[in-house]
Design an enzyme around this catalytic site. Sequence first.
Site, PDB file in Angstrom:
ATOM      1  N   TRP A 162       0.877  -1.173   0.000  1.00  0.00           N
ATOM      2  CA  TRP A 162       0.000   0.000   0.000  1.00  0.00           C
ATOM      3  C   TRP A 162       0.913   1.222   0.000  1.00  0.00           C
ATOM      4  CZ3 TRP A 162      -5.425   0.524   0.230  1.00  0.00           C
ATOM      5  CH2 TRP A 162      -5.894   1.819   0.477  1.00  0.00           C
ATOM      6  N   GLU A 642     -18.873   4.087   2.018  1.00  0.00           N
ATOM      7  CA  GLU A 642     -17.582   3.428   1.845  1.00  0.00           C
ATOM      8  C   GLU A 642     -17.588   2.367   0.756  1.00  0.00           C
ATOM      9  OE1 GLU A 642     -16.092   1.480   5.326  1.00  0.00           O
ATOM     10  OE2 GLU A 642     -17.966   0.475   5.779  1.00  0.00           O
TER      11      GLU A 642
END
Length: 765
Positions: A162, A642
């Site tokens: 990430w 989300e």
Amino acid sequence: VSTPVHTDTTRSWLPELASRKPGGRLFRFAHVPTGSRFRLTSTRCEFAVDVDPLSLKRASPKSQASRSFRAMCGIFAYCNYGTPTKQSVVVDKLLNGLRRLEYRGYDSAGIAIDNGPNVDQLVPIVIREIGKIDNLQIQVNKENLYPDLCFVNHCGIGHTRWATHGPPAPRNSHPHTSDKTNEFLVVHNGIITNHQPLKEMLQRKGFTFESDTDTEVIPKLTKYLFDKFQNKVTFRQLVMEVVRQLQGAFALIFKSTHYPGELVAAKRGSPLLMGIVEPEKQAQTHAVLTSEGFTTSKVLSENPPSKRQKVKPHVEYYFASDASAMVEHTKRVLHLEDDDVAHLHDGGYGIYRMEKTTSVGGIESPVSYEPTVQSAEVERTVETLKMEVEQIMKGNFKHFMQKEIHEQPESMTQGMRGRMVMCDDGKIVERIFLGGMVNFVSTIRRSRRIILCGCGTSYHSAIAVRQLMEELTELPVTLELASDVLDRQCPFFRDDTCIFISQSGETADTLKAMQYAKERGALCLGIVNTVGSAISRGTDCGVHINAGAEIGVASTKAYTCQIVAMVMLALALSEDSMSRAHRRKEIMQSLLELPNQVRKALELDQQMLALAAELKEEHSLLLFGRGYNYATALEGALKVKEVALLHSEGILAGEMKHGPLALVDETMPLIVVATRDSSYKKQESVVQQLKARGGRLILIVSEDDDEIAKVAGNNATIIRVPVVEDCLQAVVNIVPLQLLSYHLTVLRGHNVDQPRNLAKSVTVE
């Protein structure tokens, strides 16, 4: 008398325990002789630990700062010894392991394995690619590999990244290398806060850097120190010297051509597990190899066989950031603690704790030329995972989120099993028994206040139970967003009870808040789903919600199970109150029926699909709740935003006229949670006001309620849910909103299980 010190063991508290050794929560030491050792018994588990008084001092500011940063990456590694394994099998294991970690969030991935025409001509190769694991698979297929090459002893490492330092790109992906020949390879989960001065030092020494990452300094520093030590150290000692120079939080795995067949893992802050696979017929439970006294595996033959411990002839090891990547291979795992270094060598393993020493001249050099870190071998208990392979598979469902929504009745039943003491007929609940709380209930009852602390969905679950906890305990209950605790320097006191809520048990903000509370002497309690997580090990006591593995990024079953767990906690704390006995019995009986009522709520699936089809083109959505259902409005709005990427806002209905009413018109969809409870009449008034302004009403009402439907009018959409006790109604009411968010996401064409820009384990501040 010195500051109170909490017991801290290498084992997490257990949810249910048949027997315990007595012990207190706080210990005081006065005039402790240097070097004295005491035998302390943990109140959280059945193990006793030796404690050195000198090690009980509070963490320095530097060590506290090192806990501030954690990255949302994933690590997976595989090592076989005496078990012939083809290269193609090794590659498949690594890629499948990384796929199991996809839910943690990532934007690139890579693996490192040995390659060559035969085992005598092996060279390490690194394959990296941006995007999904499938992209990496394509890149692997393009490489000139030898899939039928058989390894008797081999180590492979993999990583999902990430982006934190540098954009997603192959050069920034892991594994990172020390040079063009890949002498040292490293995968890293975390952030190195002092990477810039290390990088500048290495550049002055002639090293060139290809990436923008903080990780690249680690393999290059390893090579620099290896050259300086001139083969005087084992692989583990070398890694310890490297780790000594690093600041921040990390989980690291090292692989090297100078130490073939060896892996070294180091942990500080970020989670890391080690799994063991052995033939069932072997007599010993596990093999341990002490590498003290060894130099490198190339000169291992110089050590007399009598000085080496007997090791297993056939064994496989795995390293992973999460148990979900491990369970399909083995259920026998051990959790590495902070500052542990694990060394895999000749089929055995050793776990060591770093012990810093001063160099011969009495001066500590920034990068010493002689090893200055010694170690003490420690034991870590090999645990058995209770997770099943089926829990990390979709089964007959299209997405993990859909599967986890429908698993909620079973998850709640699992969370209540063994904790609800029944009468002989098995139909009436007598009391609540929480094994992990037995020694702390009386302390919590004497608290000045109870503080509920969490982030996101976990914070919403705290909102859902605050009212009940205040009612049953008659203690003030406050809510704290974990990310705000340190910003405000909240005043926590010795007689406070702080409850930290986290699905993963690794949430960075919640961990920091927990450390902050512990430093101020508060009793810390954990509500987590992951056994062996940092919060479960760091708190004094707690409750595992036992929801099972949750793979989808959007939390569903963990939310409802957190509410159930905290309701049971409130019931246990009020057990000594006769005046609230009737109320408690009503709640406990309703808890018993809750899984069945949630099953009924899941039957709304098709109605929610039809509603999602109506709303899929909308740009905004407002949800109104009050009392117990304010949390329902917040959580429903969070789920929609989300995963469906649709703007939504959860609003306390009492605040409607203080601003939000200006947004209401005939085009704005409005969801009002108006089930029967103490706020019912007020919600009826809210419906009337929204109708008067032409709002598009969608009502969640009790299944036996026709009154509010008449108030809303014929144009309103009515969603009828089963009725349970008011304090548990939020568990049932959230189910249709979870289904709505799921169907909205599918119809809008977005990724359900891996929403844009989000990760499952939020482990950066």
